[in-house]
Design a protein around this motif. Sequence first.
Motif, PDB file in Angstrom:
ATOM      1  N   SER A 120       0.871  -1.176   0.000  1.00 27.50           N
ATOM      2  CA  SER A 120       0.000   0.000   0.000  1.00 27.50           C
ATOM      3  C   SER A 120       0.908   1.226   0.000  1.00 27.50           C
ATOM      4  CB  SER A 120      -0.902   0.003   1.231  1.00 27.50           C
ATOM      5  OG  SER A 120      -1.747  -1.131   1.238  1.00 27.50           O
ATOM      6  N   ALA A 121       0.958   1.908  -1.135  1.00 24.71           N
ATOM      7  CA  ALA A 121       1.885   3.029  -1.287  1.00 24.71           C
ATOM      8  C   ALA A 121       1.357   4.275  -0.570  1.00 24.71           C
ATOM      9  CB  ALA A 121       2.105   3.323  -2.769  1.00 24.71           C
ATOM     10  N   ALA A 122       2.246   5.264  -0.413  1.00 24.09           N
ATOM     11  CA  ALA A 122       1.927   6.551   0.222  1.00 24.09           C
ATOM     12  C   ALA A 122       1.259   6.354   1.568  1.00 24.09           C
ATOM     13  CB  ALA A 122       1.032   7.384  -0.700  1.00 24.09           C
ATOM     14  N   PRO A 123       1.960   5.744   2.526  1.00 24.46           N
ATOM     15  CA  PRO A 123       1.368   5.528   3.851  1.00 24.46           C
ATOM     16  C   PRO A 123       1.134   6.849   4.585  1.00 24.46           C
ATOM     17  CG  PRO A 123       3.707   5.020   3.884  1.00 24.46           C
ATOM     18  CD  PRO A 123       3.357   5.281   2.459  1.00 24.46           C
ATOM     19  N   VAL A 124       0.204   6.826   5.535  1.00 15.45           N
ATOM     20  CA  VAL A 124      -0.093   8.000   6.347  1.00 15.45           C
ATOM     21  C   VAL A 124       0.999   8.158   7.399  1.00 15.45           C
ATOM     22  CG1 VAL A 124      -1.767   9.092   7.880  1.00 15.45           C
ATOM     23  CG2 VAL A 124      -2.551   7.683   5.964  1.00 15.45           C
ATOM     24  N   CYS A 125       1.624   9.312   7.438  1.00 15.51           N
ATOM     25  CA  CYS A 125       2.721   9.583   8.368  1.00 15.51           C
ATOM     26  C   CYS A 125       2.365  10.794   9.235  1.00 15.51           C
ATOM     27  CB  CYS A 125       4.025   9.845   7.621  1.00 15.51           C
ATOM     28  SG  CYS A 125       4.546   8.482   6.538  1.00 15.51           S
ATOM     29  N   MET A 126       2.718  10.714  10.536  1.00 12.47           N
ATOM     30  CA  MET A 126       2.451  11.804  11.465  1.00 12.47           C
ATOM     31  C   MET A 126       3.621  11.931  12.426  1.00 12.47           C
ATOM     32  SD  MET A 126      -1.618  11.128  12.272  1.00 12.47           S
ATOM     33  CE  MET A 126      -1.826  12.730  13.062  1.00 12.47           C
ATOM     34  N   ALA A 127       3.746  13.099  13.028  1.00 12.57           N
ATOM     35  CA  ALA A 127       4.799  13.355  14.003  1.00 12.57           C
ATOM     36  C   ALA A 127       4.436  12.710  15.336  1.00 12.57           C
ATOM     37  CB  ALA A 127       4.981  14.862  14.178  1.00 12.57           C
TER      38      ALA A 127
END
Length: 200
Positions: free
Chosen positions: A76-83
Amino acid sequence: MKAVTHARTWSFEHSPDVIRLPRRIWLNVPVTSSRSARLRPVPAGSDSEPASAAGASGSAPVQEVNATKTMRDIMSAAPVCMAPGESAFAAARAMRRHATGTVLVLAGGRLRGLVTEQDITVRVLAENRDPRATPIGDICGGELTTLGPDDDVAEARRLVRERAVRRIMVLQDGAPVGVVSAADLALDPDPAPCVRPDRP
């Protein structure tokens, strides 16, 4: 006395799909779309389908099928990323918005951990913690299993079995580019060796 020979003829109904033959003689003959069907004789000893040039001279050579897949093919490309300072509530909202169950935690552009919907349920809600005040850096899992985008899917299956992990992070030059879950591997069956005729 002169012998009399009675000739039997084939009669065709109006429907092009019905062929009436002499009694006790029925043939499975394909009928053309036109009303005047033509019967084509089949040479004795031949199958219902004509043999190809390769088949007539002998067995056709076989060509091995390369069914190897890489992580890039199923991730699954472009995973959700957060600080890590973002709240568990914000992570849950991001999961719903992007229809995913995983949020990657990045610190300084590097992968620090991941938070799943189960982490929010077990480590926040079940412990009666305020999801708006709980940073995801406090609940994220730090032990990560990673592979590259060009690594073989068979290696991912081996890691899932041996380490009992449910997700594998796909990293390229240290940056996350995708996620492969155990469900992704289950939906992508393990290819079996197969061969196919080498058709001209």
